[in-house]
Design a protein around this motif. Structure first.
Motif, PDB file in Angstrom:
ATOM      1  N   LEU A   1      53.713  99.574   4.385  1.00 59.96           N
ATOM      2  CA  LEU A   1      53.093  99.036   5.592  1.00 59.96           C
ATOM      3  C   LEU A   1      53.911  97.753   5.575  1.00 59.96           C
ATOM      4  N   ALA A   2      54.319  96.840   4.707  1.00 57.25           N
ATOM      5  CA  ALA A   2      54.803  95.681   4.645  1.00 57.25           C
ATOM      6  C   ALA A   2      56.232  95.721   5.136  1.00 57.25           C
ATOM      7  N   GLU A   3      56.967  96.814   4.895  1.00 54.10           N
ATOM      8  CA  GLU A   3      58.183  97.077   5.034  1.00 54.10           C
ATOM      9  C   GLU A   3      58.562  97.784   6.554  1.00 54.10           C
ATOM     10  N   LEU A   4      57.323  98.016   7.179  1.00 51.25           N
ATOM     11  CA  LEU A   4      57.666  98.564   8.632  1.00 51.25           C
ATOM     12  C   LEU A   4      57.926  97.542   9.455  1.00 51.25           C
ATOM     13  N   PRO A   5      58.845  97.701  10.375  1.00 51.10           N
ATOM     14  CA  PRO A   5      59.025  96.768  11.719  1.00 51.10           C
ATOM     15  C   PRO A   5      57.835  96.482  12.278  1.00 51.10           C
ATOM     16  N   GLN A   6      57.750  95.108  13.021  1.00 50.16           N
ATOM     17  CA  GLN A   6      56.701  94.539  13.197  1.00 50.16           C
ATOM     18  C   GLN A   6      56.133  95.249  14.796  1.00 50.16           C
ATOM     19  N   GLU A   7      57.213  96.035  15.445  1.00 47.97           N
ATOM     20  CA  GLU A   7      56.886  96.674  16.421  1.00 47.97           C
ATOM     21  C   GLU A   7      55.625  97.704  16.127  1.00 47.97           C
ATOM     22  N   PHE A   8      55.750  98.347  14.940  1.00 51.72           N
ATOM     23  CA  PHE A   8      54.726  99.153  14.539  1.00 51.72           C
ATOM     24  C   PHE A   8      53.359  98.554  13.889  1.00 51.72           C
ATOM     25  N   THR A   9      53.496  97.340  13.480  1.00 59.13           N
ATOM     26  CA  THR A   9      52.341  96.880  12.479  1.00 59.13           C
ATOM     27  C   THR A   9      51.612  96.078  13.538  1.00 59.13           C
ATOM     28  N   GLY A  10      52.226  95.515  14.699  1.00 58.78           N
ATOM     29  CA  GLY A  10      51.453  94.594  15.868  1.00 58.78           C
ATOM     30  C   GLY A  10      51.125  93.366  14.884  1.00 58.78           C
ATOM     31  N   ARG A  11      51.425  92.938  13.756  1.00 63.27           N
ATOM     32  CA  ARG A  11      51.358  91.587  13.150  1.00 63.27           C
ATOM     33  C   ARG A  11      52.170  91.581  11.973  1.00 63.27           C
ATOM     34  N   GLN A  12      52.179  90.329  11.304  1.00 63.03           N
ATOM     35  CA  GLN A  12      52.990  90.136  10.128  1.00 63.03           C
ATOM     36  C   GLN A  12      52.135  90.702   8.668  1.00 63.03           C
ATOM     37  N   VAL A  13      52.867  91.391   8.003  1.00 57.73           N
ATOM     38  CA  VAL A  13      52.210  92.051   6.915  1.00 57.73           C
ATOM     39  C   VAL A  13      53.146  91.782   5.847  1.00 57.73           C
ATOM     40  N   ARG A  14      52.639  91.068   4.652  1.00 58.89           N
ATOM     41  CA  ARG A  14      53.603  91.151   3.463  1.00 58.89           C
ATOM     42  C   ARG A  14      53.007  91.743   2.206  1.00 58.89           C
ATOM     43  N   ALA A  15      53.834  92.197   1.373  1.00 56.77           N
ATOM     44  CA  ALA A  15      53.256  92.642   0.006  1.00 56.77           C
ATOM     45  C   ALA A  15      53.302  91.304  -0.927  1.00 56.77           C
ATOM     46  N   GLY A  16      52.210  91.220  -1.648  1.00 54.72           N
ATOM     47  CA  GLY A  16      52.177  90.122  -2.796  1.00 54.72           C
ATOM     48  C   GLY A  16      51.220  90.497  -3.832  1.00 54.72           C
ATOM     49  N   THR A  17      50.730  89.417  -4.569  1.00 50.98           N
ATOM     50  CA  THR A  17      50.191  89.682  -5.668  1.00 50.98           C
ATOM     51  C   THR A  17      48.783  88.901  -5.394  1.00 50.98           C
ATOM     52  N   LEU A  18      47.756  89.132  -6.244  1.00 52.01           N
ATOM     53  CA  LEU A  18      46.481  88.413  -6.128  1.00 52.01           C
ATOM     54  C   LEU A  18      46.725  86.969  -6.429  1.00 52.01           C
ATOM     55  N   ALA A  19      47.790  86.439  -7.116  1.00 50.24           N
ATOM     56  CA  ALA A  19      47.968  85.047  -7.355  1.00 50.24           C
ATOM     57  C   ALA A  19      48.440  84.520  -5.852  1.00 50.24           C
ATOM     58  N   ASP A  20      49.077  85.316  -5.191  1.00 53.52           N
ATOM     59  CA  ASP A  20      49.518  84.591  -3.986  1.00 53.52           C
ATOM     60  C   ASP A  20      48.297  84.559  -3.193  1.00 53.52           C
ATOM     61  N   ALA A  21      47.190  85.468  -2.947  1.00 50.85           N
ATOM     62  CA  ALA A  21      46.004  85.541  -2.364  1.00 50.85           C
ATOM     63  C   ALA A  21      45.339  84.374  -2.641  1.00 50.85           C
ATOM     64  N   TRP A  22      45.153  83.945  -3.806  1.00 50.66           N
ATOM     65  CA  TRP A  22      44.497  82.917  -4.473  1.00 50.66           C
ATOM     66  C   TRP A  22      45.076  81.597  -3.937  1.00 50.66           C
ATOM     67  N   SER A  23      46.123  81.403  -3.489  1.00 52.06           N
ATOM     68  CA  SER A  23      46.870  80.083  -3.081  1.00 52.06           C
ATOM     69  C   SER A  23      46.730  80.029  -1.459  1.00 52.06           C
ATOM     70  N   LEU A  24      46.267  80.953  -0.714  1.00 49.41           N
ATOM     71  CA  LEU A  24      46.185  80.964   0.697  1.00 49.41           C
ATOM     72  C   LEU A  24      45.370  79.812   1.104  1.00 49.41           C
ATOM     73  N   ASN A  25      45.819  79.248   2.232  1.00 45.74           N
ATOM     74  CA  ASN A  25      44.757  78.127   2.911  1.00 45.74           C
ATOM     75  C   ASN A  25      44.553  78.483   4.378  1.00 45.74           C
ATOM     76  N   GLN A  26      44.724  79.532   4.968  1.00 46.91           N
ATOM     77  CA  GLN A  26      44.323  80.216   6.155  1.00 46.91           C
ATOM     78  C   GLN A  26      43.607  81.497   6.080  1.00 46.91           C
ATOM     79  N   PRO A  27      42.815  81.811   6.966  1.00 47.12           N
ATOM     80  CA  PRO A  27      42.034  83.231   6.887  1.00 47.12           C
ATOM     81  C   PRO A  27      43.493  84.307   7.042  1.00 47.12           C
ATOM     82  N   THR A  28      43.289  85.201   6.210  1.00 44.59           N
ATOM     83  CA  THR A  28      44.083  86.235   5.964  1.00 44.59           C
ATOM     84  C   THR A  28      43.592  87.531   5.564  1.00 44.59           C
TER      85      THR A  28
END
Length: 245
Positions: free
Chosen positions: A55-82
Motif C-alpha cells: 500500500l505504501a508503494e502505490l502512487p497517491q492517485e490510488f491511495t488518495g492519501r499519504q501512506v508510508r511503511a514504518g515501525t512501531l517505534a516510528d508510531a510512538w514518536s508521532l505528534n499528530q493524529p495518524t
C-alpha cells in the motif's frame, strides 16, 4: 467460513477443522495466519499474500492519501493524529492514534506498521481478485460501520459497480504485477472537503484465505481462496514471490 464450507462440500471437497487429528495433504486453507503457518508444511499448501509495503508503494492517485511503511517505534514518536495498522496481522487494533498512549509498549519496537493520513471513507467495498479481474465483490462498511450489501443489485449499485471496475482495472494495469494472482483488495469512496464528490482509493490489500466474504458470492470467493491457499505444487511461477514463509 460456513458459507465457504457449504460451497466446498457441494464441490465434493472434504471440509475439516484445523484442530482435528490425522490431517493429511494435499490441502487448501481458509483461516488464520498462525494456524495456517503451522500447518502449511504438514499439509503442503502455499499461502499467498501481498507484501507488507504494498500500500505504501502505490502512487497517491490510488491511495488518495499519504501512506508510508514504518515501525512501531516510528508510531510512538508521532505528534499528530495518524491512522496506524499492522500490514497483515492483528497484533494491535487498526485505528487513528493521536499519541503513543494507546499503543502497546509490550510489542517489539521493530514491529512493522503502516502509517497514513486520516481520511473519511463514505463506503468501503471488498474485491476478490483473480488473475487481475474482479471475481466477486461486496460492500462491507458505510462511514466506518459494518453494513454488508451485495454489489450491483439496483441501478445505483450498478453505477457504483461500474466505477469500482474502472478503478480496479486502472489499479491492475499500473500495479497488478505487485500482487499475487489471487488476493483481496478493499477500496472506498474518500470524502474530501476540498474536492467535491467521491474519489476512489485503495483501503488495503489482504490475504484471500483470511478475508471475510461479507455479501460476496461464496462460490466465486471460494475460487479465489483455492488459488490463494492451495497445494504448493500448483503455485504458479509468478506467485512464488508472494508465498508466506
Amino acid at each position: 467460513m460456513e458459507l465457504l464450507a457449504v460451497e466446498a462440500a457441494g464441490r465434493g471437497m472434504s471440509v475439516r477443522a484445523a484442530e482435528e487429528r490425522g490431517l493429511t495433504g494435499p490441502a487448501y486453507w481458509y483461516g488464520g495466519p498462525v494456524a495456517g503457518a503451522r500447518l502449511a508444511g504438514q499439509l503442503g499448501f502455499a499461502l499467498l499474500e501481498p507484501t507488507d509495503g504494498w500500500l505504501a508503494e502505490l502512487p497517491q492517485e490510488f491511495t488518495g492519501r499519504q501512506v508510508r511503511a514504518g515501525t512501531l517505534a516510528d508510531a510512538w514518536s508521532l505528534n499528530q493524529p495518524t491512522f496506524i495498522k499492522p500490514p497483515r496481522d492483528k497484533s494491535f487494533p487498526a485505528d487513528v492514534y493521536t499519541d503513543d498512549s494507546r499503543l502497546s509498549s509490550a510489542l517489539d519496537p521493530s514491529t512493522p506498521v503502516l502509517l497514513s493520513d486520516v481520511v473519511t471513507f463514505a463506503a468501503e467495498y471488498r474485491l476478490f481478485l483473480l488473475d487481475g479481474q474482479i471475481a466477486t465483490a461486496s460492500r462491507y462498511a458505510v462511514f466506518g460501520r459494518l453494513d454488508p450489501r451485495p454489489l450491483g443489485t439496483d441501478s445505483a449499485d450498478r453505477a457504483t459497480a461500474t466505477q469500482i471496475t474502472e478503478f480496479a482495472n486502472r489499479l491492475v494495469a499500473a500495479a497488478g504485477h505487485t500482487l499475487p494472482s489471487a488476493v483481496v483488495v478493499d477500496v472506498g469512496q474518500v470524502l474530501d472537503a476540498y474536492h467535491p464528490g467521491h474519489r476512489w482509493a485503495v483501503v488495503e490489500a489482504n490475504m484471500a484465505w483470511f478475508s471475510h466474504a461479507y455479501a460476496a458470492d461464496p462460490a466465486r470467493v471460494l475460487d479465489v481462496v483455492l488459488r490463494a491457499a492451495g497445494p504448493r505444487e500448483h503455485t504458479r511461477p509468478q506467485d512464488l514471490a508472494f508465498e508466506r514463509h
